[in-house]
Design an enzyme around this catalytic site. Sequence first.
Site, PDB file in Angstrom:
ATOM      1  N   ASN A 151     -12.817  44.475  -1.688  1.00 59.85           N
ATOM      2  CA  ASN A 151     -13.907  44.260  -0.411  1.00 59.85           C
ATOM      3  C   ASN A 151     -13.398  44.022   0.890  1.00 59.85           C
ATOM      4  OD1 ASN A 151     -14.253  41.285   0.947  1.00 59.85           O
ATOM      5  ND2 ASN A 151     -13.213  40.760  -1.140  1.00 59.85           N
ATOM      6  N   ILE A 174     -15.502  42.648   3.705  1.00 62.89           N
ATOM      7  CA  ILE A 174     -16.821  41.944   4.086  1.00 62.89           C
ATOM      8  C   ILE A 174     -16.738  41.705   5.522  1.00 62.89           C
ATOM      9  CG2 ILE A 174     -18.617  40.151   3.785  1.00 62.89           C
ATOM     10  CD1 ILE A 174     -18.442  42.049   1.508  1.00 62.89           C
ATOM     11  N   GLY A 175     -15.423  41.131   5.842  1.00 65.46           N
ATOM     12  CA  GLY A 175     -15.065  40.629   7.176  1.00 65.46           C
ATOM     13  C   GLY A 175     -15.559  39.423   7.479  1.00 65.46           C
ATOM     14  N   LEU A 176     -16.180  38.495   6.761  1.00 65.05           N
ATOM     15  CA  LEU A 176     -16.503  37.021   7.221  1.00 65.05           C
ATOM     16  C   LEU A 176     -17.742  37.004   7.971  1.00 65.05           C
ATOM     17  CD1 LEU A 176     -13.077  35.100   8.125  1.00 65.05           C
ATOM     18  CD2 LEU A 176     -14.467  34.929   5.683  1.00 65.05           C
ATOM     19  N   CYS A 180      -7.728  35.222   4.679  1.00 68.62           N
ATOM     20  CA  CYS A 180      -8.558  36.323   4.641  1.00 68.62           C
ATOM     21  C   CYS A 180      -8.024  37.606   4.928  1.00 68.62           C
ATOM     22  CB  CYS A 180      -9.841  36.252   5.567  1.00 68.62           C
ATOM     23  SG  CYS A 180     -10.964  37.476   5.246  1.00 68.62           S
ATOM     24  N   ASN A 210      -6.115  33.905  -2.512  1.00 69.46           N
ATOM     25  CA  ASN A 210      -7.352  34.480  -2.135  1.00 69.46           C
ATOM     26  C   ASN A 210      -7.114  36.036  -2.579  1.00 69.46           C
ATOM     27  OD1 ASN A 210      -9.294  35.991  -0.352  1.00 69.46           O
ATOM     28  ND2 ASN A 210      -8.948  34.123   1.228  1.00 69.46           N
ATOM     29  N   GLY A 232      -8.369  33.525  -9.202  1.00 73.11           N
ATOM     30  CA  GLY A 232      -7.915  34.951  -9.433  1.00 73.11           C
ATOM     31  C   GLY A 232      -8.291  35.455 -10.885  1.00 73.11           C
ATOM     32  N   GLY A 247     -14.844  33.858  -8.853  1.00 76.76           N
ATOM     33  CA  GLY A 247     -15.188  34.671  -7.695  1.00 76.76           C
ATOM     34  C   GLY A 247     -15.925  36.076  -8.560  1.00 76.76           C
ATOM     35  N   THR A 248     -15.167  37.060  -8.383  1.00 76.55           N
ATOM     36  CA  THR A 248     -15.747  38.398  -8.710  1.00 76.55           C
ATOM     37  C   THR A 248     -16.541  38.109 -10.059  1.00 76.55           C
ATOM     38  OG1 THR A 248     -13.805  39.193  -7.619  1.00 76.55           O
ATOM     39  CG2 THR A 248     -15.038  40.654  -9.307  1.00 76.55           C
TER      40      THR A 248
HETATM   41  C1  FMN Z   1     -16.988  39.893  -1.630  1.00 72.10           C
HETATM   42  C2  FMN Z   1     -16.062  38.703  -1.625  1.00 72.10           C
HETATM   43  C3  FMN Z   1     -16.009  37.815  -0.547  1.00 72.10           C
HETATM   44  C4  FMN Z   1     -15.074  36.914  -0.189  1.00 72.10           C
HETATM   45  N1  FMN Z   1     -15.215  36.060   0.787  1.00 72.10           N
HETATM   46  C5  FMN Z   1     -14.372  35.069   0.915  1.00 72.10           C
HETATM   47  C6  FMN Z   1     -14.462  34.074   1.979  1.00 72.10           C
HETATM   48  O1  FMN Z   1     -15.314  34.223   2.816  1.00 72.10           O
HETATM   49  N2  FMN Z   1     -13.281  33.191   2.312  1.00 72.10           N
HETATM   50  C7  FMN Z   1     -12.551  32.971   1.303  1.00 72.10           C
HETATM   51  O2  FMN Z   1     -11.636  32.057   1.664  1.00 72.10           O
HETATM   52  N3  FMN Z   1     -12.482  33.765   0.238  1.00 72.10           N
HETATM   53  C8  FMN Z   1     -13.279  34.795   0.012  1.00 72.10           C
HETATM   54  N4  FMN Z   1     -13.039  35.413  -0.987  1.00 72.10           N
HETATM   55  C9  FMN Z   1     -11.972  35.544  -2.057  1.00 72.10           C
HETATM   56  C10 FMN Z   1     -12.497  34.802  -3.211  1.00 72.10           C
HETATM   57  O3  FMN Z   1     -13.063  33.574  -2.975  1.00 72.10           O
HETATM   58  C11 FMN Z   1     -11.230  34.644  -4.196  1.00 72.10           C
HETATM   59  O4  FMN Z   1     -10.517  33.943  -3.730  1.00 72.10           O
HETATM   60  C12 FMN Z   1     -10.793  35.959  -4.756  1.00 72.10           C
HETATM   61  O5  FMN Z   1     -11.809  36.972  -4.835  1.00 72.10           O
HETATM   62  C13 FMN Z   1     -10.143  35.879  -5.943  1.00 72.10           C
HETATM   63  O6  FMN Z   1     -10.832  35.454  -6.984  1.00 72.10           O
HETATM   64  P1  FMN Z   1     -11.518  36.152  -8.339  1.00 72.10           P
HETATM   65  O7  FMN Z   1     -10.477  37.572  -8.909  1.00 72.10           O
HETATM   66  O8  FMN Z   1     -12.224  35.314  -9.292  1.00 72.10           O
HETATM   67  O9  FMN Z   1     -12.698  36.888  -7.287  1.00 72.10           O
HETATM   68  C14 FMN Z   1     -14.169  36.586  -1.254  1.00 72.10           C
HETATM   69  C15 FMN Z   1     -14.068  37.590  -2.562  1.00 72.10           C
HETATM   70  C16 FMN Z   1     -14.893  38.594  -2.483  1.00 72.10           C
HETATM   71  C17 FMN Z   1     -14.836  39.351  -3.906  1.00 72.10           C
END
Ligand code: FMN
Lengths: 299, 240
Positions: free
Chosen positions: A69, A71-73, A129, A188, A239, A261-262
């Site tokens: 992804n 997204i860019g916050l 990020c 992250n 993760g 998350g995902t």
């Molecule tokens: C679409 C998307 C947006 C995310 N936005 C943020 C964010 O704004 N701030 C942040 O700390 N992590 C962000 N993350 C990271 C997730 O919080 C998480 O740390 C990462 O996806 C790994 O966990 P997962 O494999 O369960 O997704 C984002 C992840 C995804 C997929």
Amino acid sequence: MGDMTVVVGGLRLKNPVIAAAGTFGFGAEYGEIYDPARLGAVCTKGLTLRPRDGNPPPRLHETACGLLNSIGLQNPGIDAFIREELPRMKEQGITVIANVWGDSPAEYEQAVARLCDSPVDAIELNVSCPNVSQGGPVGEDARRTARVVRRARRACTVPLWVKLPPAGGIAVARAAQEEGADAVSTVNTFRGMAIDIETGRPVFANVVAGLSGPAIKPIALRIVYELAGALTIPVVGIGGISDWRDALEFIMAGAHAVQVGTANFVDPLAAVRIVAGLERYMDEKGIGNWEVIRGSAQR
Amino acid sequence: MDVVEARVASNVRVAAGVFLLKLEGKYSAAPGQFYMVRAWARDPLLSRPLSVFDRDENGISFLYGVRGRGTELLSRLSPGDAVGLTGPLGNGWPQRAGRIALVGGGLGIAPLYYAAKILRNADVYLGFADAPYLVDEFARVAARVLVSSETGAGGTEGVVTDIFRPDGYDACYACGPLPMLAALDRVCRRAEVPLHVSLEARMACGVGACLGCAVRTVHGYARVCRDGPVFPASEVIWDG
Ligand SMILES: Cc1cc2nc3c(=O)[nH]c(=O)nc-3n(C[C@H](O)[C@H](O)[C@H](O)COP(=O)(O)O)c2cc1C
Ligand SMILES: Cc1cc2nc3c(=O)[nH]c(=O)nc-3n(C[C@H](O)[C@H](O)[C@H](O)COP(=O)(O)OP(=O)(O)OC[C@H]3O[C@@H](n4cnc5c(N)ncnc54)[C@H](O)[C@@H]3O)c2cc1C
Ligand code: FES
């Protein structure tokens, strides 16, 4: 019945399952499917002092068992969050962890100060990020991390968690601990990329994007295991966690809590299903509390 | 919005690489809404967004083209197989009165059938790359059906914007490739006919939580899954 509650870095959670930042919005969307107050907590989308538009599309690219992804916050800014999202979240009984990003130590400090005047339950400093700065994130460098955490700690009266990137290593985690973080959460997303073979160009305008999902789980688990063994403050494991078995692995690696998350995208009910699965596991094994199994892999 | 497991009633090939999937059950979708669909465990990881083609008391159907791995897996489904659905999602077509034109290019015809059925007296313009399909089905629910085909294999040779004239319509709803929608926007603007377009973007959550499906509009980035997929064409920034 076992006790699902857990205290993580000054924050008491009704269970150890948290919705990960950026994957759950502000809880309103998934709130149409189930009550987010059933989760231990909800981490908000990454918040910044001023509103941010985010990155140009495309912002998503699927990989083998993973998701990139960029997204860019994109977020409405801290003031709009406090005004428009937080009251609803608190009214619903959600434990709210505000995920915060700043583009300088001073901005982190201001952002944290603003949030500390609001009823958020904890702050998660996002120094990890991959989608907003050139080069690596702050959290890949111990000295830069220390500076940010010091300033934030000064401004902060609520529990302060620091969300670390996968490439930070133990040195960065120790720096966060020494500067007064109440807990660290990791990982992250991993910095990855994809190339469009029709054009020969990177898929994402920023070239680099963040990899998440089942593909990263074994590496994230190893990182959580290492940090949990090296730190005295709690580690929150993140993760690729898709089901309660994955969550248990992170707890057995030493995590006090986990973030999902995902997996929310794969199954909108993933996070509550994990809560239910852990509850069942506790009952079936006759486990009274998480301390019995937390870090079992370390012993 | 519900998360359900549905049973396949039928999954029929209606043209080369195009299938009509019918699922059993009760659904509440409105025309122009979509579902996140999956029929696999973790590979591919994400669900696929598909517009509602039709809905009645017995179930719901989707018209899809085989593009990659996900739609290829869907094409192999047989009656009785399980399909995971999240939805209905998105805003759907606006409810306007008057003479409405529905314009679809390629698989962009998918979200128009149910709209035609509910509207009853719409004119439908269908553009195909090659041999047309489902034209008789559309003819049963629409006032008029006009068809174009790029190869001339049926209907007028050319693209759908060659056969569509906006004059006399109170509104136009369209779905198809971006260049087609941008061209329609120009002709509808000139004729002062309000145009609503159903857009596509890559999606992860489909519910509005991940901000992955952004499109540029005059109000800034909008989420195709939550703020759309239907947008007033006047708000879309085409070179976005
Ligand atoms: C679409 C998307 C947006 C995310 N936005 C943020 C964010 O704004 N701030 C942040 O700390 N992590 C962000 N993350 C990271 C997730 O919080 C998480 O740390 C990462 O996806 C790994 O966990 P997962 O494999 O369960 O997704 C984002 C992840 C995804 C997929
Ligand atoms: C709201 C919405 C409604 C849709 N409704 C329908 C429908 O009713 N019928 C239908 O046939 N299709 C529809 N689509 C498109 C459909 O979702 C994609 O074709 C599908 O996700 C492709 O999955 P795949 O695994 O087969 O292909 P992939 O392996 O994911 O991709 C194959 C090719 O398609 C491209 N692609 C993938 N996803 C998209 C996308 N979302 N938009 C544009 N290009 C994409 C890729 O770049 C690649 O070239 C809709 C999309 C959206 C966003
Ligand atoms: S797909 Fe997640 S916000 Fe639209």
